[in-house]
Design an enzyme around this catalytic site. Structure first.
Site, PDB file in Angstrom:
ATOM      1  N   SER A 268      85.943  60.673  12.595  1.00  0.00           N
ATOM      2  CA  SER A 268      86.876  60.683  11.478  1.00  0.00           C
ATOM      3  C   SER A 268      87.201  62.120  11.051  1.00  0.00           C
ATOM      4  O   SER A 268      87.591  62.922  11.884  1.00  0.00           O
ATOM      5  CB  SER A 268      86.262  59.854  10.350  1.00  0.00           C
ATOM      6  N   LYS A 272      88.068  65.357  13.586  1.00  0.00           N
ATOM      7  CA  LYS A 272      89.074  66.440  13.514  1.00  0.00           C
ATOM      8  C   LYS A 272      88.306  67.756  13.688  1.00  0.00           C
ATOM      9  O   LYS A 272      88.732  68.689  14.376  1.00  0.00           O
ATOM     10  CB  LYS A 272      89.791  66.444  12.157  1.00  0.00           C
ATOM     11  N   TRP A 359      95.338  53.146  10.681  1.00  0.00           N
ATOM     12  CA  TRP A 359      95.527  54.331   9.826  1.00  0.00           C
ATOM     13  C   TRP A 359      95.424  55.616  10.659  1.00  0.00           C
ATOM     14  O   TRP A 359      96.077  56.612  10.383  1.00  0.00           O
ATOM     15  CB  TRP A 359      94.455  54.287   8.723  1.00  0.00           C
ATOM     16  N   HIS A 409      87.262  51.179  11.976  1.00  0.00           N
ATOM     17  CA  HIS A 409      86.991  52.619  11.892  1.00  0.00           C
ATOM     18  C   HIS A 409      85.492  52.833  11.692  1.00  0.00           C
ATOM     19  O   HIS A 409      84.953  52.523  10.634  1.00  0.00           O
ATOM     20  CB  HIS A 409      87.767  53.135  10.674  1.00  0.00           C
TER      21      HIS A 409
HETATM   22  C1  GCU Z   1      90.278  59.003   5.164  1.00  0.00           C
HETATM   23  C2  GCU Z   1      91.303  59.987   5.706  1.00  0.00           C
HETATM   24  C3  GCU Z   1      91.172  60.184   7.214  1.00  0.00           C
HETATM   25  C4  GCU Z   1      89.758  60.531   7.587  1.00  0.00           C
HETATM   26  C5  GCU Z   1      88.798  59.537   6.977  1.00  0.00           C
HETATM   27  C6  GCU Z   1      87.325  59.920   7.091  1.00  0.00           C
HETATM   28  O1  GCU Z   1      90.545  57.741   5.648  1.00  0.00           O
HETATM   29  O2  GCU Z   1      92.561  59.513   5.349  1.00  0.00           O
HETATM   30  O3  GCU Z   1      92.034  61.219   7.665  1.00  0.00           O
HETATM   31  O4  GCU Z   1      89.629  60.594   8.978  1.00  0.00           O
HETATM   32  O5  GCU Z   1      89.010  59.424   5.571  1.00  0.00           O
HETATM   33  O6  GCU Z   1      87.001  61.014   7.450  1.00  0.00           O
HETATM   34  O7  GCU Z   1      86.500  59.084   6.743  1.00  0.00           O
END
Ligand code: GCU
Length: 430
Positions: A268, A272, A359, A409
């Site tokens: 998540s 990144k 998402w 997710h």
């Molecule tokens: C939110 C956010 C995402 C991210 C995620 C996380 O959903 O919008 O971009 O990847 O949190 O890190 O849990």
């Protein structure tokens, strides 16, 4: 909105893990392929002067630095050159962790001469049976090292934790109840049984995940910034990546880990981060992005699910300020995220999606990996074999890897099964 789109919106509200997103997302997020805007992708193999890049040398010695610089300038930002002198202190060491399968250490890494200054705790597992240095996975965790395993001997993080805030609890300190709370996301047993080490760090040690004007965490190692942050000043993702590189510095002299065979992993927002860490630091031998989505593996130009505008509004501290210029203006970005993945080349890179995680735009994550293939081919390596998304739960592994699994997710044991297999293929052969 049709029924299917509503279903996605509801799913996202449940899954995206951040309450802040709920109020406006329903009006904003697009989940309809037919509504993905027309776009032209920046070309990986044409440099800024318009010249074609046709050899590995041209990539490695010229184009790569250009692309990296564009990500620093427009997406993640740059950090000052903190001149740290790393010091370590062993806090605990046991040889009977994970039911006797693992040797486990807690190692504090100090960034300054002051024991109360910025620091991070490494939790290091290696196979109990290992007789020499082992390849390893290195990744940040969301809740503190005590959340990896329900073992009362592990120290509970003293750093700020975010979950309490989301639960409306004032005290942002981790509690006893968080022991083992993230265990399902770290298949420690599978990893050590396969002959790998696992090194993890609580991401909040490096930079607490809220917008405080870049004062806490490792940002305090630099000079205090007064007024507005510079447009290209690094945000939290840069800080977390920086911490991963410092962990790799420490591992260089660790007799139990082979620092030349470390895969950087993240889920998540931390996926990144692993992509950015692997791009910026070529010492990482492998890069793994789990459900990283917008700002990670997914193309910004598709504006599918989470968008640049949305992520910058919800998490203003993650990226550099310049990134906001591309809110609802993705076409003007001089890069897109296939180029972030290509910065891992020719090292093996793995991108994983989850089908209910719309998402994060699974198709956009896959297409990025597919398009990064041109750089792998330049090196005589194989990218993904087809532009078509692989079938559900049907991993494809070449010199790059991808799967889209059933479910939401998350990081699951299924994901780790694929990463271990991919590492067997690429890190064990060395
Ligand atoms: C939110 C956010 C995402 C991210 C995620 C996380 O959903 O919008 O971009 O990847 O949190 O890190 O849990």
């Amino acid at each position: 909105m049709n029924r299917c789109q509503w279903k996605y919106v509801l799913l996202c509200l449940c899954l995206c893990g951040s309450r802040e997103l709920a109020p406006v997302m329903a009006q904003e997020a697009n989940y309809d392929e037919a509504k993905v805007p027309a776009y032209t992708l920046p070309d990986l193999l044409t440099d800024l002067s318009g010249a074609p890049v046709t050899t590995p040398q041209q990539w490695q010695q010229g184009r790569r630095a250009e692309v990296l610089g564009l990500f620093e300038q427009h997406v993640f930002g740059r950090l000052p050159d903190y001149r740290v002198q790393l010091r370590t202190k062993l806090r605990s060491e046991v040889s009977d962790a994970v039911g006797g399968l693992a040797h486990r250490r807690e190692l504090t890494v100090y960034f300054t001469a002051d024991d109360s200054g910025p620091q991070m705790d490494l939790l290091i597992y290696t196979p109990a049976a290992a007789t020499g240095p082992v390849p390893a996975f290195l990744g940040l965790n969301f809740n503190g090292n005590q959340a990896i395993e329900a073992d009362s001997r592990l120290h509970i993080t003293q750093s700020w934790v975010r979950n309490n805030r989301e639960l409306g609890i004032e005290d942002n300190r981790a509690t006893e109840a968080t022991r083992g709370s993230e265990a399902s996301r770290w298949s420690v047993e599978r990893i050590v049984k396969a002959g790998y080490g696992l090194v993890t760090i609580y991401y909040g040690d490096i930079d607490p995940d809220f917008d405080d004007g870049f004062r806490n965490g490792i940002h305090s190692l630099g000079e205090a910034v007064s007024g507005e942050r510079a447009g290209d000043a690094g945000g939290s993702i840069s800080a977390w990546s920086w911490g991963l590189s410092r962990a790799l510095d420490v591992l260089q002299s660790d007799a139990r880990i082979d620092a030349a065979r470390v895969a950087v992993f993240g889920h998540s927002r931390l996926g990144k981060t692993s992509l950015w860490a692997g791009a910026a630091d070529q010492r990482f031998a492998m890069v793994i992005s789990n459900n990283s989505g917008c700002g990670g593996a997914a193309w910004s130009r598709r504006a599918f699910g989470e968008t640049v505008a949305r992520i910058n509004r919800s998490f203003p501290h993650w990226f550099c300020v310049n990134h906001r210029k591309y809110n609802n203006n993705e076409g003007a970005l001089p890069v897109d995220h296939h180029m972030l993945i290509a910065l891992a080349a020719p090292r093996p890179v793995y991108v994983a999606s989850a089908v209910e995680d719309q998402w994060a735009d699974p198709r956009g994550e896959y297409l990025s990996l597919w398009h990064a293939g041109v750089v792998y081919r330049l090196f005589g390596r194989a990218g993904m074999p087809s532009e078509e998304l692989p079938g559900l739960d049907m991993p494809v592994q070449t010199d790059v890897g991808y799967h889209i699994r059933s479910g939401k997710h998350d990081v699951t044991d299924y994901d780790w099964q694929q990463y271990v297999k991919f590492a067997d293929r690429h890190l064990k052969a060395h």
